[in-house]
Design an enzyme around this catalytic site. Structure first.
Site, PDB file in Angstrom:
ATOM      1  N   ARG A  56      -5.528  -6.456  31.858  1.00  0.00           N
ATOM      2  CA  ARG A  56      -6.294  -6.512  30.613  1.00  0.00           C
ATOM      3  C   ARG A  56      -5.978  -5.252  29.805  1.00  0.00           C
ATOM      4  O   ARG A  56      -6.743  -4.273  29.812  1.00  0.00           O
ATOM      5  CB  ARG A  56      -7.796  -6.623  30.915  1.00  0.00           C
TER       6      ARG A  56
ATOM      7  N   ARG B 228      -5.898  -2.843  26.957  1.00  0.00           N
ATOM      8  CA  ARG B 228      -6.719  -2.595  25.788  1.00  0.00           C
ATOM      9  C   ARG B 228      -6.446  -1.188  25.247  1.00  0.00           C
ATOM     10  O   ARG B 228      -6.076  -0.288  25.995  1.00  0.00           O
ATOM     11  CB  ARG B 228      -8.221  -2.724  26.118  1.00  0.00           C
TER      12      ARG B 228
ATOM     13  N   GLU C  97     -12.873   0.664  21.310  1.00  0.00           N
ATOM     14  CA  GLU C  97     -12.007  -0.205  22.123  1.00  0.00           C
ATOM     15  C   GLU C  97     -11.569  -1.394  21.293  1.00  0.00           C
ATOM     16  O   GLU C  97     -12.346  -1.930  20.496  1.00  0.00           O
ATOM     17  CB  GLU C  97     -12.782  -0.658  23.365  1.00  0.00           C
TER      18      GLU C  97
END
Length: 485
Positions: free
Chosen positions: A174, A176, A123
């Site tokens: 968010r 990612r 990640e």
């Protein structure tokens, strides 16, 4: 006790977002490493597992280095890493693991080369797939392929706000990058030729609004913050300063003045720059420190410098248009609130209204940014960051609390941060991985590669664990008890 369905390792572990998801999925952590002592303390307090790795510093470079023949990481089935991405060398024509030497990805690659886990999940921030990092991306994918992994050459970009609550989503944008790979050496040649499988998730993915529902969840309309927030307006350390309240109240009055002047339409989407109004010669003649000022009967439109970047010329013209139409109301407002005094730093003389039809600034979520006060609808929040731009929740007239930020990362209220400052917790939340996003990515990856995983007993155990797991980890995590306080 039920034996674990699989073993996982947690690299650059932070406070344990990966740990939370994979433990809830039935896994057992057999190795964790985190170099930051404060994050390590939170990890160990909650999970009862050392995050020092096999050394006394939490330093992965001491445990995994192919060049030095060091491998202190045990066998495992799943490797997780929310790793820092340093630039790789571009010297010479070498690719793959050799070019990652000297970076932390090299240490991950050393583990992969020695242990060959069934599944790898990496990640990183979205910038990893930006044009400046194409080289790093290519090195990562080629390294995985060199070690026999079935991996997409397209990034899986995902955000937890896309998931409805019943799938473990939270109202936080968010975005990612996730790189997910399965050990399958026989597929690599075909992957290299055709680009590998599709990514396990994308930002265009949409999901049912509820379990069994036919309608789709709309992140722009269906999120509400109330279920996330504590009711209290007074949480120690989260209150606004007098100066911050003054800035908000000033711009709140501006919003209320402008709405009827604009036929009750919402404010324009371009940044509102009070300093741009000083370009008008009539504004330069006003003594802003005087008790009373005279508003001119007309204003003379300034000329925008054609040497400025196009975007700035456009913003200036739009601000000049606004002022030319409404200067009779804007000038008294600016004088009344001391907009052009020391009470207002330059960055607070700017308003970025992104809250559409919201009636009041105090009904929005705000951020104090270098580019101005940004106001958004109070539906979902922008990404938590590891710096001081903590969201201000207008309806609560305060900042998000550390506990509320933990909820935004999918952590239960029983998760503890023993003896540390709020600033440290904000930083850890800003650096962390969202639990619901990991849960979804892991499930999607196992679903995609189920036929490959079923070739081995270990792989079949992972598939079975995912198939019997609930749609979200929340109820399992609600039973979380810290290892020690």
């Amino acid at each position: 006790m039920t034996p674990p369905a699989f073993r996982f390792i947690d690299l650059f572990a932070g406070i344990g977002g990966f740990h939370a998801a994979l433990k809830a999925m039935g896994g057992e952590c057999v190795y964790a490493v985190e170099i930051d002592p404060l994050a390590r303390k939170v990890y160990e307090s909650n999970w009862g597992h050392s995050a020092l790795g096999a050394n006394d510093r939490g330093d992965i470079t001491l445990d995994a280095d192919a060049d030095r023949g060091v491998m202190e990481v045990p066998e495992h089935d799943v490797l997780c890493a929310g790793f820092p991405c340093q630039p790789f060398s571009k010297s010479g024509a070498q690719r793959g693991m050799d070019e990652a030497r000297g970076t932390l990805f090299f240490n991950i690659a050393s583990i992969i080369k020695a242990r060959h886990p069934l599944i790898v999940i990496l990640e990183n921030v979205r910038n990893l797939i930006g044009p400046k990092h194409q080289h790093e991306w290519d090195v990562i994918i080629e390294t995985l392929q060199d070690e026999g992994y079935h991996v997409s050459n397209q990034a899986a970009v995902f955000s937890p706000h896309l998931l409805p609550p019943h799938l473990g989503g939270v109202p936080q944008v968010r975005e990612r990058v996730f790189i997910t790979a399965t050990l399958a050496p026989d597929l690599v040649a075909r992957d290299i030729e055709f680009g590998g499988p599709g990514p396990v998730a994308t930002m265009t993915d949409r999901f049912p609004s509820a379990e069994g529902a036919t309608g789709l969840f709309d992140p722009k309309k269906d999120w509400h913050l109330e279920g996330l927030l504590d009711d209290s307006h007074n949480i120690p350390g989260c209150d606004l300063t007098d100066a911050e309240t003054h800035w908000i109240n000033a711009w709140e009055e501006f919003v209320q003045i402008m709405r009827p002047l604009m036929n009750d339409r919402h404010l324009p989407g371009h940044p509102i720059w009070a300093d741009a109004w000083l370009d008008f010669p009539e504004m330069k003649r006003i003594d802003w420190q005087a008790r009373k000022i005279r508003v001119p009967r007309r204003v003379s439109r300034p000329v925008v410098d054609s040497d400025l970047p196009d975007w700035k010329q456009s913003h200036l013209r739009k601000n000049h248009d606004m002022f030319a139409r409404h200067f009779a109301a804007i000038i008294p407002w600016a004088h009344r609130w001391g907009i052009y005094s020391e009470a207002f730093p330059a960055s607070r003389r700017k308003l970025e209204w992104q809250a559409q039809e919201t009636k009041s600034l105090w009904h929005t979520v705000m951020h104090f940014r270098p580019s101005g006060i940004r106001a958004k609808k109070a539906t979902y929040l922008p990404a938590l960051v590891a710096i001081t731009q903590t969201s201000i929740v207008g309806p609560r007239e305060r900042r998000l609390s550390p506990r509320e930020t933990a909820r935004l990362q999918g952590l239960p209220d029983s998760f503890i941060f023993p003896g540390q400052s709020a600033a440290a917790t904000y930083k850890q939340m800003g650096n962390g991985v969202n639990v619901g996003a990991v849960w979804h990515i892991f499930r999607a990856h196992v679903d995609r590669d189920a036929n490959i995983l079923r070739r081995t007993a270990r792989g079949r155990a992972i598939v079975a664990a995912v198939e019997k797991a609930p749609l979200r980890p929340n109820e399992i995590l609600a039973k979380h008890q810290p290892a020690h306080s």
